[in-house]
Design a protein around this motif. Sequence first.
Motif: not given
Length: 319
Positions: A140-144
Motif C-alpha cells: 500500500a505504501e508503494l502504491d501511495e
Amino acid sequence: MTAHANAARSLHTVLGSGPAGTALARELVHRGHSVRLVDRKGEGPAIEGVARHAADVGTAEGAREAVAGAAVVYHCVNVAYHLQVEAMPRIQDAVLGAVETSGARLIVLDTLYPYGETGGAVMTEDTPWKATTRKGRMRAELDERYLAAHREGRVRVSVGRSADFVGPGVLNSTLGAAAFPGALTGGTVLGIGDIDLPHSYTNIQDVAAGLATLGEHPEGDGRVWHLPTAPAVSTRDIHAMIEKRVGRPLDVVVVAEPRPFGPFDEQFMAEYAEMFYQHTEPQIVDSSAFEQAFGATPTPLTETVDATVAWYGEWLAQQ
C-alpha cells in the motif's frame, strides 16, 4: 525530434522476467512493439522479437541503464517472499528515479495485498486500503508513492492489480506447481484454506494483455486498475474442471492452516502466514472498470484450465 529518436522512444522495457514479465514481453511483441526484457542475468530462452538485458534495477545505476531509451517501462519485478518488505521499496526508489529522469511512462504490476481483509466483500478499485500485514502495508505504501509521483507530475504512472496467477508458465502459485503436476501424474494436489469459498484467479495472459493495454493508453494513467479477471468460482470448482481434463479424480490434500507442504517450504510458509486470510475468506475481484474502459474480456476459466493442463503436460515431459 529526429527519426532516430522517434524509433528509440517506441521501445517498451519490461523489468522482471518471471511469468508475468515473460508473458508481457511476448504480448508486446505480438502488438508490434520493440521489447527489452530485463533481469539480473539477462539469460533465458530466446523469445522472438525480445532483446534480453542484464541489470540490477535495485540500484540507481542499474535502473537508469535498464530504462534508457524506453517510451514505456513495465515494473514486473518480484523477489523471494521473505525479502519483499526490505527489497521492494528499494527497487521502487531506483525505478521511480530512473523513469523520472528518462521521461518514460511507468506501468506497475501489483497485488491485492493493499486491501487487506475484506470480510469477503467484492474488491473494486474503490475498496479501501486497510492492510494490517507487513507485506500488505508495504504494498500500500508503494502504491501511495507511485500515485503521489503521478499527481506531482514527476512520473506518469498506472497501476494494474491482479488476483492469484494461473496459466502456462506459472509455477509458484496455489494453482501452479502445487496443483497441476499432481493432477496430471496421479500425485497429490494441494488445496489451501477453505477451497469451497469463491476465489478469483487471473489468467497470466490476461495479466500480460492488461498491462500492455495500459502501456498503450496514457489516458489510463494516474490510478489503480484491476486487470481482467474471470468471475470467481471456488477452488474446488476449478479442481473439478481439471478432473474432467485429466480423466481421473484428484487426490486433494487441503492445508487448512499455514504449514510447509509440497513446493511451499518452511521459510515461505512462515512468511505467508500473515497472508493466509486470503484463503479463509472469499477473494472476489471485480475488473469491470477495466473491461468497460478498454473493451477487454477476461479469458473464461474453462479455456484457462485447458491451456494450463496442456502446458503442464509439456513441462512434465521435459523434467
